[in-house]
Design an enzyme around this catalytic site. Structure first.
Site, PDB file in Angstrom:
ATOM      1  N   ARG A  52      15.424  -4.189  -8.132  1.00  0.00           N
ATOM      2  CA  ARG A  52      16.801  -4.802  -7.361  1.00  0.00           C
ATOM      3  C   ARG A  52      17.082  -5.985  -8.230  1.00  0.00           C
ATOM      4  O   ARG A  52      16.179  -6.598  -9.090  1.00  0.00           O
ATOM      5  CB  ARG A  52      16.658  -5.217  -6.213  1.00  0.00           C
ATOM      6  CG  ARG A  52      16.137  -4.045  -5.148  1.00  0.00           C
ATOM      7  CD  ARG A  52      16.025  -4.338  -3.788  1.00  0.00           C
ATOM      8  NE  ARG A  52      15.755  -3.457  -2.728  1.00  0.00           N
ATOM      9  CZ  ARG A  52      14.398  -2.883  -2.610  1.00  0.00           C
ATOM     10  NH1 ARG A  52      13.302  -3.670  -3.206  1.00  0.00           N
ATOM     11  NH2 ARG A  52      14.225  -1.858  -1.752  1.00  0.00           N
TER      12      ARG A  52
ATOM     13  N   LYS B 129      12.161  -7.343  -1.053  1.00  0.00           N
ATOM     14  CA  LYS B 129      12.779  -7.826   0.278  1.00  0.00           C
ATOM     15  C   LYS B 129      11.674  -7.999   1.487  1.00  0.00           C
ATOM     16  O   LYS B 129      10.711  -7.207   1.318  1.00  0.00           O
ATOM     17  CB  LYS B 129      13.501  -6.571   0.693  1.00  0.00           C
ATOM     18  CG  LYS B 129      14.757  -6.218  -0.317  1.00  0.00           C
ATOM     19  CD  LYS B 129      15.761  -5.027  -0.044  1.00  0.00           C
ATOM     20  CE  LYS B 129      16.511  -5.323   1.288  1.00  0.00           C
ATOM     21  NZ  LYS B 129      17.313  -4.240   1.524  1.00  0.00           N
TER      22      LYS B 129
ATOM     23  N   HIS C 114      22.556  -2.180  -8.911  1.00  0.00           N
ATOM     24  CA  HIS C 114      22.266  -0.989  -8.064  1.00  0.00           C
ATOM     25  C   HIS C 114      22.531   0.293  -8.813  1.00  0.00           C
ATOM     26  O   HIS C 114      21.851   1.236  -8.447  1.00  0.00           O
ATOM     27  CB  HIS C 114      22.579  -1.138  -6.699  1.00  0.00           C
ATOM     28  CG  HIS C 114      21.445  -1.267  -5.810  1.00  0.00           C
ATOM     29  ND1 HIS C 114      20.498  -2.229  -5.817  1.00  0.00           N
ATOM     30  CD2 HIS C 114      21.375  -0.304  -4.559  1.00  0.00           C
ATOM     31  CE1 HIS C 114      19.748  -2.181  -4.687  1.00  0.00           C
ATOM     32  NE2 HIS C 114      20.201  -0.978  -4.017  1.00  0.00           N
TER      33      HIS C 114
ATOM     34  N   ARG D 153      19.441   1.555 -10.356  1.00  0.00           N
ATOM     35  CA  ARG D 153      18.397   2.123  -9.611  1.00  0.00           C
ATOM     36  C   ARG D 153      19.070   3.354  -8.759  1.00  0.00           C
ATOM     37  O   ARG D 153      18.044   4.249  -8.824  1.00  0.00           O
ATOM     38  CB  ARG D 153      18.319   0.885  -8.309  1.00  0.00           C
ATOM     39  CG  ARG D 153      17.592   1.350  -7.326  1.00  0.00           C
ATOM     40  CD  ARG D 153      17.322   0.059  -6.096  1.00  0.00           C
ATOM     41  NE  ARG D 153      16.642   0.352  -5.010  1.00  0.00           N
ATOM     42  CZ  ARG D 153      15.362  -0.141  -4.939  1.00  0.00           C
ATOM     43  NH1 ARG D 153      14.670  -0.570  -5.993  1.00  0.00           N
ATOM     44  NH2 ARG D 153      14.711   0.130  -3.800  1.00  0.00           N
TER      45      ARG D 153
ATOM     46  N   HIS E 179      11.130   1.977  -0.934  1.00  0.00           N
ATOM     47  CA  HIS E 179      11.648   2.078   0.606  1.00  0.00           C
ATOM     48  C   HIS E 179      10.500   1.918   1.578  1.00  0.00           C
ATOM     49  O   HIS E 179       9.590   2.583   1.596  1.00  0.00           O
ATOM     50  CB  HIS E 179      12.572   3.316   0.438  1.00  0.00           C
ATOM     51  CG  HIS E 179      13.704   3.448  -0.286  1.00  0.00           C
ATOM     52  ND1 HIS E 179      14.171   4.704  -0.927  1.00  0.00           N
ATOM     53  CD2 HIS E 179      14.340   2.426  -0.933  1.00  0.00           C
ATOM     54  CE1 HIS E 179      15.156   4.219  -1.628  1.00  0.00           C
ATOM     55  NE2 HIS E 179      15.120   2.920  -1.508  1.00  0.00           N
TER      56      HIS E 179
ATOM     57  N   TYR F 136      19.371  10.651  -1.299  1.00  0.00           N
ATOM     58  CA  TYR F 136      19.441  11.151  -2.815  1.00  0.00           C
ATOM     59  C   TYR F 136      19.345  12.864  -2.461  1.00  0.00           C
ATOM     60  O   TYR F 136      19.420  13.341  -3.828  1.00  0.00           O
ATOM     61  CB  TYR F 136      18.258  10.604  -3.372  1.00  0.00           C
ATOM     62  CG  TYR F 136      18.437   9.040  -3.715  1.00  0.00           C
ATOM     63  CD1 TYR F 136      19.317   8.595  -4.664  1.00  0.00           C
ATOM     64  CD2 TYR F 136      17.641   8.177  -3.049  1.00  0.00           C
ATOM     65  CE1 TYR F 136      19.723   7.399  -4.773  1.00  0.00           C
ATOM     66  CE2 TYR F 136      17.836   6.892  -3.337  1.00  0.00           C
ATOM     67  CZ  TYR F 136      18.823   6.307  -4.423  1.00  0.00           C
ATOM     68  OH  TYR F 136      19.039   5.211  -4.363  1.00  0.00           O
TER      69      TYR F 136
END
Length: 411
Positions: A261, A285, A356, A359, A382, A391
């Protein structure tokens, strides 16, 4: 260094007047270490010398120097001739002198109005009790401040008068002005604040449960991505013979090969790189720290930048601003700008141009190459499997095999 910048005795004589005189040489060396050009340093020293003479005429000591006094000098001395960076120079000077202990730290003025008080208490609740990051506070607090200002104005904060209509009207009024994700963030911030008030006993009913949700159907859109050959065009657009090109190439490789990110690229420090083990630490994150392998091409790009591109500076950040002062990027916006400039150079015009994009492109390429959603989730780090499910929609070949035949055949 002063003699190099001001070779004549007369120029130095005018320079060395007032209480700031003993610090001019040190300031010049400091500015040079921050990457400022000699012409910029000369201009900044002339401004500081003017301030020093101004203090001398008013018999003010160096310890009297504050932001207010610098602003007063700039306003009344018509410092437009010193250039646009006059106020920036004042801030740099104060910071430099405070680091030396020569000038006292700024007096912190605490706003004790009801709105500021409840905002500080809410921020403390988010940081200490909820453990949320500073970035979350930056996202939440402006919405709360705007809501309370519009609802109560300058009057007393009568929380017991709040009702669902107040929050609903606020959301309807502001949601149409921005994107869907911005509207969702606004609702989330208000819901959090109302739960805070309910927990404290400032409101007697759970108004958070009455907030409407912004329509956002999961998996309702396709991730925006580039084709593999377009990603290579993007990387090839960097001129690696230049300092900026080496830096941008290393940034783009981290985004394209490892799916980092933008904020994770900004936060990367020299200590995060473990060259012996071939891994590096990502500050992800939720204050999570995770180790990722360092691919050979990414490592080579980082070494090329660190050896032949990164300026000498005191910052421990890996990626440094191109222009002075030489320090790390202020925010993830700088990384998104690197991607946008590369897209323009490569003559690519996708609908989404942020960091992004790469990504999403990595995940899409992995899926089409046979990787499972679980493997993609591991690479992208994730927390929940549901996040990776989006996806599955880009694997059109697999989806065609699942689609039932059209009754009666194709016409």
């Amino acid at each position: 260094m002063i003699e190099q910048l001001f070779p004549t005795a007369e120029a130095r004589r005018r320079l060395f007047i007032g209480p700031l005189t003993p610090h001019l040489e040190g300031l010049a060396v400091f500015l040079a270490s921050q990457g400022y050009a000699e012409s910029s340093i000369e201009g900044k020293l002339r401004l500081v010398a003017g301030l020093s003479r101004w203090l001398h005429r008013r018999q003010l000591p160096i310890t009297a120097l504050t932001e207010t006094l610098v602003d007063h000098f700039l306003t009344h001395r018509r410092c437009r001739r010193f250039g646009h960076g006059s106020r920036v120079t004042g801030k740099v000077l104060l910071s430099y002198l405070r680091d030396l202990g020569t000038v006292p730290p700024p007096i912190r003025v605490i706003d004790d109005c009801p709105l500021a008080c409840i905002e500080r208490e809410y921020a403390r609740f988010l940081a200490c009790e909820r453990g949320l990051s500073p970035a979350t506070l930056i996202n939440y607090l402006p919405t709360v401040r705007r809501f309370l200002s519009e609802r109560f104005g300058g009057e007393t904060l009568a929380f017991d008068e709040l009702c669902p209509q107040d929050t609903n009207h606020f959301i309807l009024r502001h949601a149409r002005r921005g994107s869907r994700s911005r509207a969702q963030l606004m609702v989330t911030a208000l819901r959090s604040f109302l739960r805070f008030l309910y927990q404290r006993g400032d409101i007697t009913s759970d108004l958070a449960s009455a907030l409407p949700s912004v329509a956002n159907w999961r998996l309702s859109h396709l991730p925006k991505s580039l084709l593999p050959e377009q990603v290579e065009r993007l990387l090839a657009s960097c001129d690696r013979q230049t300092v900026t090109g080496r830096r941008d190439f290393a940034i783009l490789l981290l985004l394209a090969r490892l799916g980092l990110r933008a904020g994770e690229v900004v936060a990367l420090t020299l200590e995060d790189l473990d060259w012996e083990s071939g891994v590096f630490t990502v500050h992800g994150k939720g204050n999570r720290r995770e180790q990722l392998p360092l691919p050979e091409d990414v490592g080579d790009a980082l070494v090329d930048y660190l050896r032949h591109g990164r300026p000498l500076c005191t910052s421990r950040r890996v990626f440094i601003r191109r222009h002075a002062p030489h320090q790390g990027f202020a925010s993830s916006v700088a990384v998104c700008d690197v991607v946008r400039r590369a897209l323009a150079r490569a003559a690519l015009n996708p609908p989404f141009k942020g960091a992004h994009l790469l990504r999403h492109s990595l995940a899409t390429r992995m899926l089409r190459g046979g990787a499972s959603l679980e493997e993609i989730g591991d690479i992208l780090r994730h927390c929940r499997p549901e996040t990776t499910q989006i996806y599955a929609k880009v694997d059109l070949a697999a989806l065609r095999a699942l689609a039932p035949s059209w009754p009666g055949g194709a016409s």
